[in-house]
Design a protein around this motif. Structure first.
Motif, PDB file in Angstrom:
ATOM      1  N   PHE B 265     120.787  12.229 -37.675  1.00 54.13           N
ATOM      2  CA  PHE B 265     121.439  12.069 -38.618  1.00 54.13           C
ATOM      3  C   PHE B 265     121.728  13.510 -38.742  1.00 54.13           C
ATOM      4  O   PHE B 265     123.385  13.582 -40.111  1.00 54.13           O
ATOM      5  N   ALA B 268     125.707  13.908 -38.784  1.00 50.54           N
ATOM      6  CA  ALA B 268     127.564  13.687 -39.766  1.00 50.54           C
ATOM      7  C   ALA B 268     127.685  14.748 -40.680  1.00 50.54           C
ATOM      8  O   ALA B 268     128.118  14.934 -41.067  1.00 50.54           O
ATOM      9  N   ILE B 269     126.443  15.771 -41.045  1.00 46.51           N
ATOM     10  CA  ILE B 269     127.084  16.790 -42.432  1.00 46.51           C
ATOM     11  C   ILE B 269     126.434  17.940 -41.601  1.00 46.51           C
ATOM     12  O   ILE B 269     126.739  19.517 -41.145  1.00 46.51           O
ATOM     13  N   ALA B 344     119.907  13.370 -49.276  1.00 49.78           N
ATOM     14  CA  ALA B 344     119.031  12.786 -49.370  1.00 49.78           C
ATOM     15  C   ALA B 344     117.972  13.364 -48.237  1.00 49.78           C
ATOM     16  O   ALA B 344     116.547  14.226 -49.089  1.00 49.78           O
ATOM     17  N   TRP B 348     114.626  15.603 -50.059  1.00 51.78           N
ATOM     18  CA  TRP B 348     113.217  15.082 -49.386  1.00 51.78           C
ATOM     19  C   TRP B 348     112.556  17.017 -48.960  1.00 51.78           C
ATOM     20  O   TRP B 348     111.389  16.529 -49.581  1.00 51.78           O
TER      21      TRP B 348
ATOM     22  N   ILE C 354     109.750  14.059 -58.711  1.00 50.89           N
ATOM     23  CA  ILE C 354     108.569  15.105 -57.967  1.00 50.89           C
ATOM     24  C   ILE C 354     107.520  14.951 -58.408  1.00 50.89           C
ATOM     25  O   ILE C 354     106.234  15.230 -57.719  1.00 50.89           O
ATOM     26  N   GLN C 357     105.188  11.319 -57.786  1.00 53.06           N
ATOM     27  CA  GLN C 357     104.874  12.123 -56.292  1.00 53.06           C
ATOM     28  C   GLN C 357     103.373  12.848 -56.274  1.00 53.06           C
ATOM     29  O   GLN C 357     102.103  13.079 -55.574  1.00 53.06           O
ATOM     30  N   LYS C 362     100.511  12.374 -52.980  1.00 57.29           N
ATOM     31  CA  LYS C 362     100.908  12.348 -51.739  1.00 57.29           C
ATOM     32  C   LYS C 362     102.159  12.688 -51.895  1.00 57.29           C
ATOM     33  O   LYS C 362     103.032  12.762 -52.916  1.00 57.29           O
ATOM     34  N   THR C 363     103.148  12.587 -50.729  1.00 53.03           N
ATOM     35  CA  THR C 363     104.267  13.475 -50.882  1.00 53.03           C
ATOM     36  C   THR C 363     104.976  12.332 -49.632  1.00 53.03           C
ATOM     37  O   THR C 363     104.342  11.720 -48.830  1.00 53.03           O
ATOM     38  N   LEU C 366     110.638  11.240 -45.017  1.00 56.18           N
ATOM     39  CA  LEU C 366     111.281  10.557 -45.050  1.00 56.18           C
ATOM     40  C   LEU C 366     112.117   9.616 -44.651  1.00 56.18           C
ATOM     41  O   LEU C 366     111.655   9.423 -43.361  1.00 56.18           O
ATOM     42  N   HIS C 368     114.957   8.104 -42.562  1.00 55.79           N
ATOM     43  CA  HIS C 368     115.571   7.626 -41.782  1.00 55.79           C
ATOM     44  C   HIS C 368     116.905   7.298 -41.853  1.00 55.79           C
ATOM     45  O   HIS C 368     118.324   7.824 -42.442  1.00 55.79           O
ATOM     46  N   ASN C 370     117.827   6.843 -44.633  1.00 53.35           N
ATOM     47  CA  ASN C 370     118.484   6.755 -45.999  1.00 53.35           C
ATOM     48  C   ASN C 370     119.567   8.039 -46.152  1.00 53.35           C
ATOM     49  O   ASN C 370     120.417   8.383 -46.356  1.00 53.35           O
ATOM     50  N   ALA C 371     118.532   8.801 -45.025  1.00 53.21           N
ATOM     51  CA  ALA C 371     119.095  10.277 -44.438  1.00 53.21           C
ATOM     52  C   ALA C 371     120.858   9.624 -44.103  1.00 53.21           C
ATOM     53  O   ALA C 371     121.349  10.304 -43.999  1.00 53.21           O
ATOM     54  N   TRP C 372     120.727   8.684 -43.452  1.00 58.51           N
ATOM     55  CA  TRP C 372     121.588   8.705 -42.233  1.00 58.51           C
ATOM     56  C   TRP C 372     123.008   8.372 -43.183  1.00 58.51           C
ATOM     57  O   TRP C 372     124.134   8.927 -43.529  1.00 58.51           O
ATOM     58  N   SER C 374     123.217   8.422 -46.731  1.00 62.14           N
ATOM     59  CA  SER C 374     123.823  10.011 -47.420  1.00 62.14           C
ATOM     60  C   SER C 374     124.645  10.409 -46.543  1.00 62.14           C
ATOM     61  O   SER C 374     125.513  11.040 -47.653  1.00 62.14           O
ATOM     62  N   ASP C 375     124.083  11.236 -45.773  1.00 62.37           N
ATOM     63  CA  ASP C 375     124.972  11.769 -45.217  1.00 62.37           C
ATOM     64  C   ASP C 375     126.084  11.494 -44.474  1.00 62.37           C
ATOM     65  O   ASP C 375     126.988  12.034 -44.523  1.00 62.37           O
TER      66      ASP C 375
END
Lengths: 501, 501, 501
Positions: B265, B268-269, B344, B348, C354, C357, C362-363, C366, C368, C370-372, C374-375
């Motif tokens: 990803f 994209a940016i 995102a 994150w 945050i 969480q 726990k964390t 990512l 992916h 969503n990242a795609w 969003s970007d």
């Protein structure tokens, strides 16, 4: 390879400036491209007439080339009649006397310090039109302008000043984006008209500036460096420097001394981002302040037929510049603000706050008042900045030329005051809660956003009074020519009232 | 319903382009509005003169309509003399021969492929001024221009090229924002002057481009698609593609192979935001590099009277375009950077960092060095971008026309170098700490911001040398006309030195 | 102290507007500076001719001053011949009859309501050229224009309308940024030509608008307030208001009723930032919709030689305005979005997430996808906005004047559709996942970004069909003049086909 070398075409302004110009080079290069295309007119019998050019320097050659293209016969006057390959090929090269005899118009493409060599030619030049195209190296370099000097040397000739603001680029290239305005002045109207006809034939726009007394102004024009911007820029720099040290003292030094925190890195972004909005707001208010003063003076005097004090005149003339500088500061403020989340300090502070909450095992609920304040000052700022940018776009020459007087006034006055109101409200909402808090007054000094609010609030308050009908009506009448007390312009009044103008 | 239908008014450029234009339609519609207002002049006896128009197509009718408004008598030449309701009502329609006999000027509003039908009329057209207004569908469609073709067909007539760049919109509408420039060329100066007088009477600005040889250029003008932009755009696209694959390899593929992270990803940016600043910096440096070369060449040769190599000429001519593309990349970089907190992935990563700290039950103290570096590269970037935008605004035609040569030079040269310095410093501070770190060299390749620094650093270093007085002084002298070694321009030198220009 | 007081120089447009203008004051002040420089021409014998000015008001004096500078002799006609110190010193002041006898051109610098006093002078004014420079206070204040009224009062004189749009600023100052266009109209071509020569001599550009019937339009011009903008602005305000209440209902009221959350502060930023992108997208689509309609109509009719329906004509004429308003909304959307991280609500929500969480120890990994998403919606939006700004810059008058028809079409049509496609894709990717989710349909109403997609998707779909060769080819032919069914324009068709135009 065209016979006219392209490097030789620097404009007189370049030559005059005496500076090395790589930009000039580019201008000169234009010629190469166009010389292939813009062919010389064939030797048709019906040419427009003959023009003589004294001097075979860069600009003399470029001008001659262009004139030949436009259908003139060109003859160069030179001490050497040896034909150079730099001279346009259809031009004749003769001695000065012979060349001058062939034409009614002689373009003097030589530098002022060599004008003396023209005195022996006075008899030949008697009654001819001499076009002075020279520039100087400095503003007001000589007591009188070059054109007036020439007229004194050759009192029998008709001297016209022209072409000094044109670059070889504008002459040679077909591009539309070089300025085509040619200032012309001279004492002899016929001579001036002859020169203006040549200017038009070359595709340029002549602008008559009156008698030869205007030559000084025309010669100074290409040497000026933003004369209208000087005062606004120095004022802004001065104010900005003051506010910088003010912030430095309160935000860095005070914090270092009393709170033992080293916030020296505030110099990079935090302090500039405090100065910029303050400067933008104050300068925007200063744009509208002289109008307020003018209205008060006119109301007090009861007439518009009296000159404003000089300082007010000057102030009014630099309002556009003040406004644009204010817009620059506002734009910087916007960008400085938008990068906030990217700053290491800000993200450190944010994560510290979150971790503190997390360690306390609780989340704070949303503070609605805070959400309202935060969102509304952002929204006010955005709308104010938006209107501000609109004002800036309207002041672009090509936009303001397409707008009539009423539209221009609507944008600059109505929208301008709306922008000022929004920006002032933005600042008030932002800082409102700290006004009464004693902790905001370090060393008993107010925070700078409080200082920044003084001028805009005064302007808005007085403007609010001025739009009341009981004040607005007499003011409108005064500005339409009515006089409360005709004693101020007694002599003129009679004519104005009687002839019903 | 006016007799002149508004759909028929597409300009010759539209027609010539042979493309369907909804924009043309809008232009044509203008006529409807204005035709109600712009009344035809009554049949006063003192008209300006008679003009004949061959052809009753869209543009012929629009031109005739406008001419009648401006006081000309218009007679159309047509095979059919049946009066159409599309023809302006005050115009006469006659056969070609009768129409041509009535006027000294005949506007040929027909397409080139029908020019042959004019040959039988050669006798009638002898000595008349023929105005060729045609356009073609493609650049250099025919070996010779339409106007030259017409002149060959009718050697007894005086052919003038004009009006081909004007749209019916500019002719009909009273709006000020259509270009009013009319290129005129022709071999006969008197004929050209007659046509230019008509152009002026219609409220347009004629620009004399010389003899009929210029017709090819004038006919190509409306068919060109940003000719000056081609090289800079292809260069930028090529460079951008190279850097895209470079980043793809280092940031996505390398990470996937060696660190087993799928960061696809980033396309994209993240990667665009790496390419944009690199492109902006390199292109900005490329704007100032040819000036550096020119200075070195002039210093080496010791004269300005020699042409630069061709590649340098061309490079210099596209500096404005390079600069504006650099500004576009810089603007994209600014917006791409400002949206960072909204991504995102970034939020994150931030929350992951905070949670890690929280779970360790401790907060890290503020890293002052980091705060300084972060704030100062942001501040440098903001200031550099601010100056960059200023340069962009100054290159708007209407702004640069209001600025004299010295002011233009000050902005483009002084402020331009300052912008380059700030942007280079921004990149240096941003990436400085990684220069010596081996982990920055994946596959032994440097990060692209290191690559991006090469050209700007070279330009700034050489420029720094060039402003030393011992180098600047001879350079200035050379650019004022002084020659170290007169052998280069021997022939011209004599004249230049002797005639004191 | 120059004899010509600078406060008296308000332009006729100011006077006509009857409004107090602080801007006018600044214009007037210009004179002070320039009057020191622009010297009066000495009393040379070869003046251009004599012009008479009736009325010694502000504009009459400014015009006289400028004419004297340009070499004219000026004589004022006034009831009082007492020489006022406000009148330019080289001008003569006589009674009306004597003054009128001295010149062929008389400028009527008095207000319409005093025109009656001219009737006794009818004999003196017979055959003279009268220049009407007056303005009114309101649009269409009188049934006929001032100039026509004057022509009716004095049928023996030749009335020409001119100068009413010029301000004293443009007359007096040497600045290049005031509009120099002077609209001229009149029934007598010779008289008009005489006036246009004066206009040119003053350095202004005359534009012939035809017969005296055009005077109404010319007099209305300086009174108009953005006539082309009215419909687009009202449409935008109406649409924006509708969407505001729609969002208010769904986002604030629904949430308050069903989820018991008080999100009233959404009014400041959240809701505007929902309306702005929706408005921008819809308005941008509305720019391209009429072109689609026009193409369909032309395809259906099989000819371009028929007028479009009136609503389509009007729509097409305001596309530029629609596009610029869309750009304004898009810009607001960009800024509203970029301030997101600075909002108290947003940072509260982020820290809450945050902390939740962190408390769960726990964390989250990512996401992916969503990242795609969003970007890519950010990247699409940035590129779309970038092209949108390019379109806006190209529509600046000075830029569009430097661009030929083909280039303008390329930018406005090709790049415009690309921008529309990118912005539509931006919205689709942003909201895509909610399309099928029932929770997005509060009160069974769709979210507004779904509403916003209707028009752009229709435009893009139809455009996609129109570029297919089987549709594009006949359309292109039609727009080049071909007709499928010649019955529509039977009469004209014969001429068009036969005379090969």
């Amino acid at each position: 390879m065209s016979p006219l070398g392209s490097q030789q075409l620097s404009p007189p302004s370049c030559r005059g400036l005496g500076r090395a110009l790589e930009l000039c080079q580019a201008a000169a290069q234009m010629n190469k491209n166009s010389s292939d295309i813009m062919a010389l007119a064939p030797n048709t019998p019906n040419r427009r007439g003959t023009v003589c050019i004294f001097g075979t320097g860069d600009f003399g050659r470029a001008l001659g080339q262009k004139m030949i293209q436009s259908g003139y016969s060109v003859v160069y006057g030179s001490r050497s009649t040896q034909v150079s390959n730099l001279i346009p090929k259809d031009a004749e090269v003769l001695g000065h006397t012979e060349a001058a005899q062939k034409a009614a118009i002689i373009i003097i493409a030589i530098q002022r310090q060599h004008y003396n060599f023209l005195t022996p030619l006075a008899e030949v030049l008697r009654g001819k039109v001499l076009v002075d195209i020279s520039n100087n190296l400095k503003l007001n370099q000589y007591p009188e302008s070059n054109a007036e000097h020439l007229a004194q040397l050759l009192p029998g000739s008709k001297v016209v000043k022209a072409f000094n603001t044109v670059s070889a680029w504008a002459l040679q290239s077909g591009t539309l984006d070089a300025s085509r305005q040619v200032f012309v002045c001279g004492d002899d109207v016929e001579a001036k008209e002859m020169v203006m006809n040549i200017v038009r034939a070359l595709g340029l726009n002549p602008l008559d500036k009156g008698s030869l007394l205007a030559a000084q102004e025309i010669e100074n024009y290409p040497l000026q460096l933003f004369p209208m911007w000087k005062f606004p820029i120095f004022l802004s720099l001065g104010l900005a420097a003051f506010f910088f040290f003010y912030c430095l003292a309160l935000d860095v030094i005070y914090t270092y001394i009393y709170e033992n925190n080293n916030f020296s890195f505030f110099i990079a972004i935090t302090i500039p981002n405090r100065i910029c909005p303050v400067m933008a707001l104050i300068l925007l208010a200063l744009v509208y302040l002289p109008g307020i003063f003018a209205a008060i003076i006119q109301l007090y005097r009861g007439t518009k037929y009296r000159r404003f004090p000089d300082w007010l005149d000057k102030w009014m003339l630099c309002r556009k510049q003040l406004g644009l500088i204010a817009l620059a500061f506002a734009s910087l403020h916007v960008v400085f603000t938008l990068v906030t989340p990217m700053r290491a300090f800000v993200s450190w502070r944010a994560s510290k706050g979150i971790i503190t909450q997390a360690l306390k095992n609780k989340t704070e609920p949303l503070d609605h008042t805070n959400a309202w304040i935060s969102d509304s000052y952002l929204a006010l700022g955005i709308l104010g900045y938006f209107l501000f940018v609109l004002l800036g776009i309207t002041s672009l020459p090509s936009v303001s030329n397409n707008v009539n007087w009423r539209e221009f006034r609507f944008v600059q006055s109505k929208l301008g005051f709306l922008a000022l109101t929004l920006c002032t409200a933005h600042t008030l909402v932002y800082g409102g809660k700290w006004f009464l808090s004693p902790s905001a007054y370090k060393w008993y000094l107010p925070n700078i956003y409080i200082l920044s609010l003084i001028v805009p609030c005064v302007v808005l308050a007085v403007k609010f009074v001025l739009i009341f009908p009981c004040v607005d009506k007499p003011l409108t009448q005064i500005r339409q020519g009515w006089e409360r007390n005709p004693k101020y312009s007694k002599q003129s009044n009679y004519i104005i009232n009687k002839s019903a103008v």
